[in-house]
Design an enzyme around this catalytic site. Structure first.
Site, PDB file in Angstrom:
ATOM      1  N   SER A 120       0.817  -1.217   0.000  1.00 15.57           N
ATOM      2  CA  SER A 120       0.000   0.000   0.000  1.00 15.57           C
ATOM      3  C   SER A 120       0.849   1.264   0.000  1.00 15.57           C
ATOM      4  O   SER A 120       1.920   1.317   0.621  1.00 15.57           O
ATOM      5  CB  SER A 120      -0.904   0.003   1.240  1.00 15.57           C
ATOM      6  OG  SER A 120      -1.518   1.267   1.420  1.00 15.57           O
ATOM      7  N   GLU A 157       0.204   3.717   1.654  1.00 16.59           N
ATOM      8  CA  GLU A 157       0.219   4.218   3.026  1.00 16.59           C
ATOM      9  C   GLU A 157       1.568   3.937   3.696  1.00 16.59           C
ATOM     10  O   GLU A 157       1.930   4.599   4.671  1.00 16.59           O
ATOM     11  CB  GLU A 157      -0.907   3.587   3.846  1.00 16.59           C
ATOM     12  CG  GLU A 157      -2.298   4.105   3.516  1.00 16.59           C
ATOM     13  CD  GLU A 157      -2.550   5.528   4.029  1.00 16.59           C
ATOM     14  OE1 GLU A 157      -1.936   5.909   5.046  1.00 16.59           O
ATOM     15  OE2 GLU A 157      -3.361   6.241   3.424  1.00 16.59           O
ATOM     16  N   TYR A 185      -1.954   0.172  10.323  1.00 17.89           N
ATOM     17  CA  TYR A 185      -2.188  -0.475   9.030  1.00 17.89           C
ATOM     18  C   TYR A 185      -0.945  -0.396   8.157  1.00 17.89           C
ATOM     19  O   TYR A 185      -0.487  -1.397   7.580  1.00 17.89           O
ATOM     20  CB  TYR A 185      -3.367   0.179   8.320  1.00 17.89           C
ATOM     21  CG  TYR A 185      -3.502  -0.193   6.869  1.00 17.89           C
ATOM     22  CD1 TYR A 185      -3.977  -1.455   6.502  1.00 17.89           C
ATOM     23  CD2 TYR A 185      -3.159   0.700   5.855  1.00 17.89           C
ATOM     24  CE1 TYR A 185      -4.092  -1.815   5.163  1.00 17.89           C
ATOM     25  CE2 TYR A 185      -3.271   0.354   4.524  1.00 17.89           C
ATOM     26  CZ  TYR A 185      -3.735  -0.895   4.176  1.00 17.89           C
ATOM     27  OH  TYR A 185      -3.848  -1.255   2.854  1.00 17.89           O
TER      28      TYR A 185
END
Length: 362
Positions: free
Chosen positions: A130, A132, A153
């Site tokens: 990801s 992120e 996460y």
């Protein structure tokens, strides 16, 4: 016939990936969690009775927290390709349940990799990494950018990313990371920002809602169209040697811009309907994400076709249609012009709406 196994097959990406692979002639297997309520709405329109001849889609109830079950499944299926998409993927929620997020999103990956290694299967493994993970790293972000995660996460995804590389380099598994930037669609979960906005627009048009509450309007993201990104997933597993790739549009927009565009497309003034609420703010924010996907363009030939305003039109039209109203229609025209036959409007939107309402047909 190639055989693929998809974790997270009932999610946005998993459902699109299943359709893509079926269109390419694959036998597709998916892992789903057993639940007391139906949780397969995104794939009900492509479901096939396993008792019928010629069936190419099979579902297996299981849990990524069970090492033994995963190992047995890999042994029995020996898939040619394994796409690991399952995760606790809501960033804000990961602050509320960090331990669970780490177990499923992080350790779930190592259980799959270890099962492949121990089974001796020649499986090609795709890890859904990801954007992120980049966190506060300055944009644009590429495969060589230093990761600076800012959520449980993102930290869990980063662990999974490094374990994928470790098993590739240490055990010579075909294991690749796709570092995907934000990718949206009419199948995005209802609690995710973009879908929350477009569903809110449809509800306001239908007279069922008047106010939409959101969090940080200034965060900037690189938003793309999910079906194009699952095509990239497949492409990542096709070269002779495994590698890691950033996938994104190279264009960034703020949450405020997405809200403005969605409301304007529907003929609404967003400032009359949108309010901010502190409960939707993260303890740590990621300010700007912009993909540098030049490696994917050069080595895979992948490039996005759906632009920011195209995406907005597709998602608003889909939620307006799902609300029983007549959509403006530009989104449907965009899919007909720019996307392959497997993901035209009828397949991507209408059939799924029918499935949710119990009207699915093959």
């Amino acid at each position: 016939m190639k055989r693929a196994l998809i974790t997270g097959i009932t999610g946005q990406d998993g459902s699109y990936l299943a359709e893509l692979l079926l269109s390419k002639g694959y036998e597709v297997h998916g892992i789903i969690r057993r639940a007391s309520t139906f949780n397969t709405s995104r794939i009900d329109h492509i479901y096939q009775d396993p008792n019928q001849a010629g069936t190419k889609l099979f579902l297996h109830h299981g849990d990524l927290s069970s090492t033994e079950w995963i190992l047995n499944l890999i042994y029995s299926l020996a898939p040619d390709e394994l796409y690991h998409l399952a995760a606790q993927s809501h960033v804000k929620v990961s602050f509320d349940i960090p331990e669970y997020t780490g177990d499923v999103t992080g350790l779930g990956t190592i259980r799959l990799l270890e099962a492949i290694r121990r089974s001796g299967a020649k499986t090609r493994f795709y890890q859904a990494s990801s954007s992120e993970m980049f966190g506060s790293a300055p944009p644009p972000q590429s495969e060589t950018t230093v990761f600076q995660p800012r959520s449980p996460y993102a930290a869990a995804k980063l662990y999974a990313y490094w374990m994928t590389r470790t098993y590739r380099e240490g055990y010579h598994l075909y294991a690749a990371n796709g570092i995907l930037f934000n990718h949206e669609s009419p199948r995005r979960g209802e609690t995710f920002l973009t879908r929350k906005v477009t569903r809110g627009v449809a509800a306001i048009l239908a007279g069922k809602q008047d106010t939409l509450y959101l969090g940080n309007l200034d965060a900037r993201r690189d938003w793309g169209y999910a079906p194009e990104y699952v095509e990239a997933m497949w492409q990542i597993l096709q070269p002779d040697a495994a590698d890691d790739y950033v996938i994104g549009t190279g264009e960034t927009h703020s949450v405020r811009e997405f809200v403005e565009a969605a409301f304007a497309y529907a003929g609404l003034d967003w400032q009359k309907h949108v309010k901010t609420a502190e409960k939707y703010l993260r303890p740590l924010e990621v300010d700007v994400l912009i993909a540098d996907a030049s490696k994917a363009r050069t080595k895979l030939g992948w490039q996005s076709k759906i632009g920011f305003r195209d995406l907005v039109a597709i998602m608003v039209d889909a939620d307006v249609e799902a609300a029983g109203l007549k959509p403006r229609g530009e989104g449907k025209a965009i899919l007909e012009q720019k996307i392959g036959h497997w993901n035209r409007w009828q397949n991507s939107v209408t059939r799924m709406v029918q499935a949710v309402s119990g009207q699915a047909s093959q």
